[in-house]
Design a protein around this motif. Sequence first.
Motif, mmCIF file in Angstrom:
data_model
loop_
_atom_site.group_PDB
_atom_site.id
_atom_site.type_symbol
_atom_site.label_atom_id
_atom_site.label_comp_id
_atom_site.label_asym_id
_atom_site.label_seq_id
_atom_site.Cartn_x
_atom_site.Cartn_y
_atom_site.Cartn_z
ATOM 1 N N GLN A 131 9.346 11.984 5.198
ATOM 2 C CA GLN A 131 8.366 11.650 4.182
ATOM 3 C C GLN A 131 7.968 10.281 4.199
ATOM 4 N N ALA A 132 8.981 9.369 4.493
ATOM 5 C CA ALA A 132 8.671 8.205 4.557
ATOM 6 C C ALA A 132 7.697 7.810 5.735
ATOM 7 N N VAL A 133 7.781 8.200 6.822
ATOM 8 C CA VAL A 133 6.689 7.822 7.864
ATOM 9 C C VAL A 133 5.422 8.750 7.643
ATOM 10 N N ALA A 134 5.732 9.736 7.130
ATOM 11 C CA ALA A 134 4.378 10.321 6.827
ATOM 12 C C ALA A 134 3.582 9.725 5.915
ATOM 13 N N ILE A 135 4.139 8.788 4.829
ATOM 14 C CA ILE A 135 3.461 7.843 3.965
ATOM 15 C C ILE A 135 2.815 6.632 4.583
ATOM 16 N N ILE A 136 3.573 6.346 5.735
ATOM 17 C CA ILE A 136 2.822 5.313 6.512
ATOM 18 C C ILE A 136 1.673 5.754 7.188
ATOM 19 N N VAL A 137 1.663 7.042 7.576
ATOM 20 C CA VAL A 137 0.753 7.322 8.457
ATOM 21 C C VAL A 137 -0.631 7.654 7.627
ATOM 22 N N VAL A 138 -0.425 8.178 6.345
ATOM 23 C CA VAL A 138 -1.358 8.197 5.318
ATOM 24 C C VAL A 138 -2.103 7.059 5.179
ATOM 25 N N VAL A 139 -1.312 5.965 5.116
ATOM 26 C CA VAL A 139 -1.694 4.379 4.971
ATOM 27 C C VAL A 139 -2.552 3.691 5.627
ATOM 28 N N LEU A 140 -1.977 4.120 7.139
ATOM 29 C CA LEU A 140 -2.793 3.920 8.479
ATOM 30 C C LEU A 140 -4.094 4.660 8.336
ATOM 31 N N LYS A 141 -4.189 5.951 7.778
ATOM 32 C CA LYS A 141 -5.514 6.308 7.944
ATOM 33 C C LYS A 141 -6.589 5.710 6.755
ATOM 34 N N LEU A 142 -5.856 5.235 5.848
ATOM 35 C CA LEU A 142 -6.688 4.860 4.739
ATOM 36 C C LEU A 142 -7.214 3.515 5.336
ATOM 37 N N GLU A 192 4.111 17.368 7.012
ATOM 38 C CA GLU A 192 4.464 16.613 5.684
ATOM 39 C C GLU A 192 3.149 15.470 5.445
ATOM 40 N N VAL A 193 2.415 15.065 6.612
ATOM 41 C CA VAL A 193 1.164 14.322 6.153
ATOM 42 C C VAL A 193 0.276 15.151 5.343
ATOM 43 N N SER A 194 0.057 16.236 5.631
ATOM 44 C CA SER A 194 -0.778 17.272 5.014
ATOM 45 C C SER A 194 -0.325 17.432 3.621
ATOM 46 N N LEU A 195 1.007 17.628 3.299
ATOM 47 C CA LEU A 195 1.305 17.844 1.927
ATOM 48 C C LEU A 195 1.318 16.446 1.014
ATOM 49 N N ILE A 196 1.375 15.383 1.676
ATOM 50 C CA ILE A 196 1.378 14.090 0.973
ATOM 51 C C ILE A 196 -0.257 13.928 0.462
ATOM 52 N N GLU A 197 -1.145 14.308 1.689
ATOM 53 C CA GLU A 197 -2.704 14.270 1.261
ATOM 54 C C GLU A 197 -3.183 15.239 0.129
ATOM 55 N N LYS A 198 -2.424 16.402 0.220
ATOM 56 C CA LYS A 198 -2.795 17.256 -1.121
ATOM 57 C C LYS A 198 -2.265 16.871 -2.228
ATOM 58 N N ARG A 199 -1.256 16.299 -2.460
ATOM 59 C CA ARG A 199 -1.072 15.459 -3.719
ATOM 60 C C ARG A 199 -1.728 14.373 -3.805
ATOM 61 N N LEU A 200 -2.175 13.512 -2.743
ATOM 62 C CA LEU A 200 -3.196 12.253 -3.066
ATOM 63 C C LEU A 200 -4.746 12.636 -3.389
ATOM 64 N N LEU A 209 0.683 -1.251 0.178
ATOM 65 C CA LEU A 209 -0.068 -0.055 -0.130
ATOM 66 C C LEU A 209 0.959 1.252 0.081
ATOM 67 N N THR A 210 1.699 1.119 0.691
ATOM 68 C CA THR A 210 2.859 2.469 0.713
ATOM 69 C C THR A 210 3.521 2.840 -0.698
ATOM 70 N N CYS A 211 3.772 1.667 -1.356
ATOM 71 C CA CYS A 211 4.256 1.730 -2.534
ATOM 72 C C CYS A 211 3.297 2.456 -3.583
ATOM 73 N N GLN A 212 2.023 1.944 -3.392
ATOM 74 C CA GLN A 212 0.799 2.368 -4.171
ATOM 75 C C GLN A 212 0.726 4.047 -4.021
ATOM 76 N N VAL A 213 0.944 4.451 -2.713
ATOM 77 C CA VAL A 213 0.784 5.738 -2.547
ATOM 78 C C VAL A 213 1.993 6.591 -3.302
#
Length: 589
Positions: free
Chosen positions: A357-368, A560-568, A324-328
Amino acid sequence: MDLEEAREFKERCTQCAAVSWGLTDEGKYYCTSCHNVTERTREVINTGAIPNTKIQAINRGLKKKRKLEKGWDWYVCEGFQHILCQQAEALKALGVGPELKNEVLHKFWKRYLQKSRQAYCKNPIYTSRRKATVLEDHLSHSDWDSEPVLLRDVSLPCVESGAESQSDVNMQKPFPAIKASQSETGSVCSGSLDGVEYSRRKEKGMVKMTVPKTLAFCYLSLLWQRETVTLSDLLRFVEEGHIPYINTFQHFPEEMKLYGRDKGIFATESWPSYEDIYKKMIEVATFLDLPRFPDITEDCCLHPNILCMKYLMEVNLPDEMHTLTCQVVQITGMGERDFLTFDPIAKVAKTVKYDVQAVAIIVVVLKLLFLLDDNLEWSLSNLAGKHNENHKEDKPWFDFRRWYQVMKKAVDEKKQKWEEARAKYLWKSEKPLYYSSIDRSVVYKRREMVVNLQKQFSLLADSTPTIENKRPSSFQFNWTEEDPGRTCFHGHSLQGILKKKGQSLTTKNSLYWLSTQRFCRSYCKHVTTYEESNYSLSYQFILNLFSFLLRIKASFLHEEVSLIEKRLFKSRYSKPKKKSSRSKKVRRQ
């Protein structure tokens, strides 16, 4: 010490004006009132009992000692060069390639010396005010402005000096041969020649060297070599004592006397922070006009796919989450070379905080997966717990509640040890600093008294301080299957969280709440504000877990989580929204 033999010395003490003298073991007079040690020694009256050869040997020894006390003539940048050498050797001992010191860090440092006009230029700033003679043929090889490639080998003259032969520093000395007068070498304000000038120097566009900036140089060199050590790893190794940072001046050669203004330049009394070193790294790279760094490819250890796997193992999460992190990473485009590669001289400087950035991606996946709204994650945990009880022989489903309990206990223990280690840390150096050479004897005497008192109290308390030498490791937690109290969740399944949709799997949860509803449209650097009261307890725990892991602020990770969500979720941010203090749930498409 003999008080009767010292009665013949009738001069007053320069410190307390008392006339009460004693003799040290070396034959020097010291004041019994304030313990001030003078340079006067007791003359030998009866020379008949002592052979002439022994007198000559004693005289030679005293002269050699006085010459040592005078010290070398040295510059502030030489002190920072010693620190960089110590840090480079420490990184080499940690497993970093030896070329980092000689081929990268050395040339970054030479480039800084030339850009700051301290060496490798026709008119060094600190020799213009002094009567100094510099060999002209040295200057023809130091024109870095004509270098088309940064790391091209430049044949620079090697300056021979006693400092380089005595110390174990392998780096080339960056200074031409300078002949200074005797009056210029002595200074009551600093041990270095330019300590006072350096502390007063304020020029627009000039980047002054500091001890924290030595870590910025080290990280730039690691990034150029694409080493596995991230910025958070570098700062953690500093805290654990594997990389010199606090009181590095005490490892200077004995002949480099350091006092006065040098104390404010080289003494540090605080730990380096991630945000500060990261800003200094960009500042140094921009000042040096460094070109585009080597590309960060998929097989590089700094790529988010590899770092996500590392931090998933670190925080004891299932291996299946890596897909899932690779997909994000693929959807957001954060795995592309142009996005990841550091380019300081670009119009818009591209900088990436790889570990954050890597741990922020993991946080986004946990929220998903779990939504982290203090409701859904516990409902899914109940289902996983019932399934694991009824199917003990099958592969266990991931239980968020059980994982939370294990991680909270482990993090609390680790955090308590970390806080205790910080509280017990001794900031005082073994080599005391003093503001003036006049205060040297008093400072050393006080330091000796403090050490003796510490030994006496430790004997009374029967608690000899034991220093725990931790072996350096890329991981802070160790998860093994043998420990029943520390369950390993790496092999657990996400089957209870995912559902089949056609040929692929998707999450049972179809909702998602955005960490930031609206970004600032102005040109300020403000991104978002993190207030714990506006977010769920589960989300706060996840942020605090990863922020402690990287030694950063939770608000820094939230941004950093907010910036990733902005791109996602680009479509969600393109629509105008009403201002809201709390995050609202949206349905994923």
